[in-house]
Scaffold this motif. Structure first.
Motif, short mmCIF file in Angstrom:
data_model
loop_
_atom_site.label_atom_id
_atom_site.label_comp_id
_atom_site.label_asym_id
_atom_site.label_seq_id
_atom_site.Cartn_x
_atom_site.Cartn_y
_atom_site.Cartn_z
N SER A 139 21.58 17.57 28.22
CA SER A 139 20.15 17.73 28.07
C SER A 139 19.55 16.45 27.50
CB SER A 139 19.85 18.91 27.12
OG SER A 139 18.47 19.07 26.95
N ILE B 91 17.65 17.65 32.57
CA ILE B 91 18.83 18.42 32.19
C ILE B 91 19.68 18.61 33.43
CG2 ILE B 91 17.69 20.65 32.59
CD1 ILE B 91 19.27 21.77 30.19
N LYS C 224 15.54 22.00 26.88
CA LYS C 224 16.90 22.26 26.45
C LYS C 224 17.31 23.71 26.58
CE LYS C 224 19.88 21.23 22.54
NZ LYS C 224 19.93 20.62 21.23
#
Length: 228
Positions: free
Chosen positions: A141, A98, A3
Protein backbone atom coordinates in the motif's frame (compact mmCIF):
# COMPACT_ATOMS: atom_id res chain seq x y z
CA UNK A 1 -4.94 6.61 1.62
CA UNK A 2 -6.43 3.53 0.01
CA UNK A 3 -5.03 1.20 2.63
CA UNK A 4 -8.14 -0.35 4.12
CA UNK A 5 -10.84 -0.02 1.49
CA UNK A 6 -11.57 -3.07 -0.63
CA UNK A 7 -10.97 -2.91 -4.36
CA UNK A 8 -14.61 -3.81 -5.08
CA UNK A 9 -15.93 -1.00 -2.90
CA UNK A 10 -13.45 1.39 -4.43
CA UNK A 11 -14.60 0.56 -7.95
CA UNK A 12 -18.21 1.19 -6.95
CA UNK A 13 -17.25 4.59 -5.59
CA UNK A 14 -15.25 5.38 -8.70
CA UNK A 15 -18.18 4.50 -10.94
CA UNK A 16 -20.56 6.73 -8.98
CA UNK A 17 -18.24 9.72 -8.88
CA UNK A 18 -17.35 9.23 -12.54
CA UNK A 19 -21.03 9.41 -13.46
CA UNK A 20 -21.43 12.74 -11.66
CA UNK A 21 -18.41 14.14 -13.49
CA UNK A 22 -19.43 13.00 -16.95
CA UNK A 23 -20.19 16.54 -18.14
CA UNK A 24 -16.81 17.89 -17.09
CA UNK A 25 -14.16 18.47 -19.77
CA UNK A 26 -11.28 18.49 -17.31
CA UNK A 27 -8.81 15.65 -17.82
CA UNK A 28 -5.30 14.92 -16.66
CA UNK A 29 -3.01 17.90 -17.19
CA UNK A 30 0.39 17.81 -18.83
CA UNK A 31 2.12 20.32 -16.56
CA UNK A 32 5.51 21.67 -17.52
CA UNK A 33 8.24 19.70 -15.80
CA UNK A 34 5.94 16.74 -15.07
CA UNK A 35 5.65 13.60 -17.14
CA UNK A 36 2.33 13.10 -18.94
CA UNK A 37 1.54 9.61 -17.73
CA UNK A 38 -1.59 8.88 -19.75
CA UNK A 39 -3.03 9.48 -23.19
CA UNK A 40 -6.62 10.72 -22.94
CA UNK A 41 -7.88 8.81 -25.97
CA UNK A 42 -6.76 5.49 -24.53
CA UNK A 43 -8.61 5.74 -21.21
CA UNK A 44 -12.18 5.51 -20.03
CA UNK A 45 -13.89 8.77 -18.92
CA UNK A 46 -13.76 7.77 -15.26
CA UNK A 47 -10.05 7.01 -15.41
CA UNK A 48 -9.34 10.28 -17.19
CA UNK A 49 -11.29 12.46 -14.80
CA UNK A 50 -10.24 10.78 -11.57
CA UNK A 51 -6.84 9.51 -12.67
CA UNK A 52 -7.56 6.07 -11.21
CA UNK A 53 -6.07 3.21 -13.20
CA UNK A 54 -6.50 -0.55 -12.66
CA UNK A 55 -3.65 -3.05 -12.70
CA UNK A 56 -3.45 -5.33 -15.74
CA UNK A 57 -2.62 -8.67 -14.13
CA UNK A 58 -1.88 -10.34 -17.49
CA UNK A 59 0.89 -7.84 -18.29
CA UNK A 60 2.29 -7.43 -14.78
CA UNK A 61 4.92 -9.63 -13.16
CA UNK A 62 7.42 -9.63 -10.32
CA UNK A 63 10.79 -11.35 -10.60
CA UNK A 64 12.57 -12.51 -7.46
CA UNK A 65 16.13 -13.50 -6.69
CA UNK A 66 17.69 -15.31 -3.73
CA UNK A 67 21.32 -16.18 -2.98
CA UNK A 68 23.36 -18.52 -0.79
CA UNK A 69 25.75 -16.61 1.42
CA UNK A 70 28.88 -18.74 1.13
CA UNK A 71 28.58 -20.05 -2.44
CA UNK A 72 29.77 -17.39 -4.91
CA UNK A 73 27.50 -17.06 -7.93
CA UNK A 74 24.76 -19.25 -6.43
CA UNK A 75 21.49 -17.56 -7.37
CA UNK A 76 17.90 -18.83 -7.43
CA UNK A 77 15.47 -16.91 -9.64
CA UNK A 78 11.75 -16.98 -10.29
CA UNK A 79 8.50 -15.09 -10.78
CA UNK A 80 5.35 -14.11 -8.89
CA UNK A 81 2.06 -12.97 -10.40
CA UNK A 82 0.29 -9.79 -9.33
CA UNK A 83 -3.42 -10.26 -8.65
CA UNK A 84 -4.97 -6.78 -8.71
CA UNK A 85 -4.35 -3.15 -7.81
CA UNK A 86 -4.83 0.50 -8.65
CA UNK A 87 -2.67 3.59 -9.07
CA UNK A 88 -3.98 7.14 -8.70
CA UNK A 89 -2.77 9.87 -11.06
CA UNK A 90 -3.33 13.58 -10.41
CA UNK A 91 -2.17 16.30 -12.78
CA UNK A 92 0.00 13.80 -14.60
CA UNK A 93 1.75 12.69 -11.40
CA UNK A 94 1.40 9.37 -9.54
CA UNK A 95 -0.04 10.05 -6.08
CA UNK A 96 -1.33 6.86 -4.50
CA UNK A 97 -1.94 3.16 -5.06
CA UNK A 98 -2.20 -0.38 -3.77
CA UNK A 99 -1.61 -3.82 -5.25
CA UNK A 100 -1.96 -7.46 -4.24
CA UNK A 101 0.65 -10.14 -4.98
CA UNK A 102 -0.55 -13.73 -5.43
CA UNK A 103 1.96 -15.77 -3.42
CA UNK A 104 0.38 -19.05 -4.52
CA UNK A 105 1.83 -18.28 -7.96
CA UNK A 106 5.46 -18.07 -6.82
CA UNK A 107 7.66 -20.27 -9.01
CA UNK A 108 11.36 -20.94 -9.41
CA UNK A 109 12.57 -20.71 -13.00
CA UNK A 110 16.24 -21.46 -12.32
CA UNK A 111 18.39 -22.52 -9.36
CA UNK A 112 22.02 -22.08 -8.43
CA UNK A 113 22.63 -25.79 -8.81
CA UNK A 114 21.03 -25.96 -12.26
CA UNK A 115 18.11 -28.23 -11.30
CA UNK A 116 15.36 -28.73 -8.74
CA UNK A 117 13.10 -25.84 -9.75
CA UNK A 118 9.91 -27.74 -8.87
CA UNK A 119 11.29 -28.75 -5.48
CA UNK A 120 12.33 -25.19 -4.71
CA UNK A 121 8.92 -23.87 -5.76
CA UNK A 122 7.16 -26.18 -3.34
CA UNK A 123 9.63 -25.39 -0.57
CA UNK A 124 9.06 -21.65 -0.97
CA UNK A 125 5.32 -22.22 -0.65
CA UNK A 126 5.74 -24.27 2.53
CA UNK A 127 5.70 -23.16 6.17
CA UNK A 128 9.51 -22.93 6.08
CA UNK A 129 9.26 -19.85 3.90
CA UNK A 130 6.03 -18.13 2.81
CA UNK A 131 3.33 -20.52 4.08
CA UNK A 132 1.05 -19.65 1.17
CA UNK A 133 -1.76 -21.89 2.40
CA UNK A 134 -2.28 -19.56 5.36
CA UNK A 135 -0.96 -16.36 3.77
CA UNK A 136 -1.86 -16.46 0.07
CA UNK A 137 -1.54 -12.70 -0.52
CA UNK A 138 1.08 -10.02 -0.04
CA UNK A 139 -0.18 -6.42 0.01
CA UNK A 140 1.73 -3.26 -0.83
CA UNK A 141 0.00 0.00 0.00
CA UNK A 142 1.53 3.31 -1.15
CA UNK A 143 1.87 5.91 1.63
CA UNK A 144 3.71 8.63 -0.23
CA UNK A 145 4.99 9.15 -3.76
CA UNK A 146 7.28 12.11 -4.34
CA UNK A 147 8.85 13.46 -7.49
CA UNK A 148 12.60 13.69 -8.06
CA UNK A 149 14.65 15.87 -10.37
CA UNK A 150 14.21 13.23 -13.08
CA UNK A 151 10.64 13.49 -14.49
CA UNK A 152 9.79 9.77 -14.51
CA UNK A 153 11.64 8.76 -11.32
CA UNK A 154 9.71 8.81 -8.04
CA UNK A 155 10.56 8.00 -4.44
CA UNK A 156 7.95 5.56 -3.19
CA UNK A 157 7.15 4.97 0.48
CA UNK A 158 4.66 2.31 1.46
CA UNK A 159 3.64 -0.55 3.72
CA UNK A 160 4.51 -4.10 2.65
CA UNK A 161 2.53 -6.84 4.40
CA UNK A 162 3.84 -10.41 4.27
CA UNK A 163 2.50 -13.18 6.53
CA UNK A 164 0.42 -10.57 8.41
CA UNK A 165 3.58 -8.63 9.26
CA UNK A 166 3.75 -5.03 8.00
CA UNK A 167 6.91 -2.99 7.49
CA UNK A 168 7.42 0.35 5.81
CA UNK A 169 9.77 0.30 2.83
CA UNK A 170 11.18 3.02 0.58
CA UNK A 171 12.48 2.63 -2.96
CA UNK A 172 12.90 4.55 -6.23
CA UNK A 173 10.56 3.65 -9.09
CA UNK A 174 10.16 4.60 -12.72
CA UNK A 175 6.53 5.56 -13.37
CA UNK A 176 5.53 6.61 -16.84
CA UNK A 177 3.60 5.83 -19.97
CA UNK A 178 4.95 3.07 -22.21
CA UNK A 179 4.80 2.88 -26.00
CA UNK A 180 1.39 1.20 -25.86
CA UNK A 181 -0.18 3.96 -23.77
CA UNK A 182 -0.21 2.04 -20.47
CA UNK A 183 1.09 3.43 -17.19
CA UNK A 184 4.04 1.29 -16.12
CA UNK A 185 5.66 1.09 -12.70
CA UNK A 186 9.15 -0.43 -12.69
CA UNK A 187 11.44 -0.83 -9.69
CA UNK A 188 14.31 -2.96 -8.37
CA UNK A 189 14.73 -3.36 -4.63
CA UNK A 190 16.43 -5.46 -1.97
CA UNK A 191 14.55 -6.51 1.17
CA UNK A 192 15.47 -8.32 4.38
CA UNK A 193 13.12 -11.32 4.51
CA UNK A 194 13.62 -11.82 8.26
CA UNK A 195 11.71 -8.59 8.92
CA UNK A 196 8.63 -10.52 7.78
CA UNK A 197 9.44 -13.67 9.78
CA UNK A 198 10.83 -15.59 6.81
CA UNK A 199 13.77 -17.11 8.69
CA UNK A 200 14.59 -20.44 7.07
CA UNK A 201 18.34 -20.79 6.47
CA UNK A 202 19.10 -17.42 8.08
CA UNK A 203 22.36 -17.05 9.96
CA UNK A 204 20.60 -14.69 12.38
CA UNK A 205 18.50 -17.52 13.80
CA UNK A 206 20.28 -20.80 13.03
CA UNK A 207 23.83 -22.00 13.75
CA UNK A 208 26.16 -24.29 11.79
CA UNK A 209 24.39 -23.84 8.45
CA UNK A 210 27.59 -23.82 6.42
CA UNK A 211 26.95 -23.68 2.67
CA UNK A 212 23.21 -23.98 3.33
CA UNK A 213 23.03 -20.47 4.76
CA UNK A 214 20.70 -18.31 2.67
CA UNK A 215 21.15 -14.56 2.34
CA UNK A 216 18.65 -12.59 4.38
CA UNK A 217 18.45 -9.99 1.60
CA UNK A 218 16.45 -10.96 -1.48
CA UNK A 219 15.87 -9.05 -4.69
CA UNK A 220 12.62 -8.04 -6.38
CA UNK A 221 12.05 -6.51 -9.79
CA UNK A 222 8.59 -5.01 -10.26
CA UNK A 223 7.00 -4.52 -13.67
CA UNK A 224 3.42 -3.38 -13.04
CA UNK A 225 1.11 -2.27 -15.84
CA UNK A 226 -1.97 -0.11 -15.20
CA UNK A 227 -4.73 0.90 -17.60
CA UNK A 228 -7.99 2.80 -17.63
Amino acid sequence: MIKTISLLALLVIVGYVGYTLMNSNEGLKNNEGKVALVKKEKLTPVAIKLGMLALDSDRSVIEWEGRKKFIPGYVDRGTIRVKDGIVVIKDGVAKDGIFTIDMTSIAAVSTGKGSGETMLTEHLKSEDFLDVENYPNVIFSFKKITETETPTIYNVVGDLTIKNKTNEITFPATIGEDEDGFVRVRASLELDRTLWNVRYGSGKFFDNLGDNMIEDMFGLKLDLVFKG
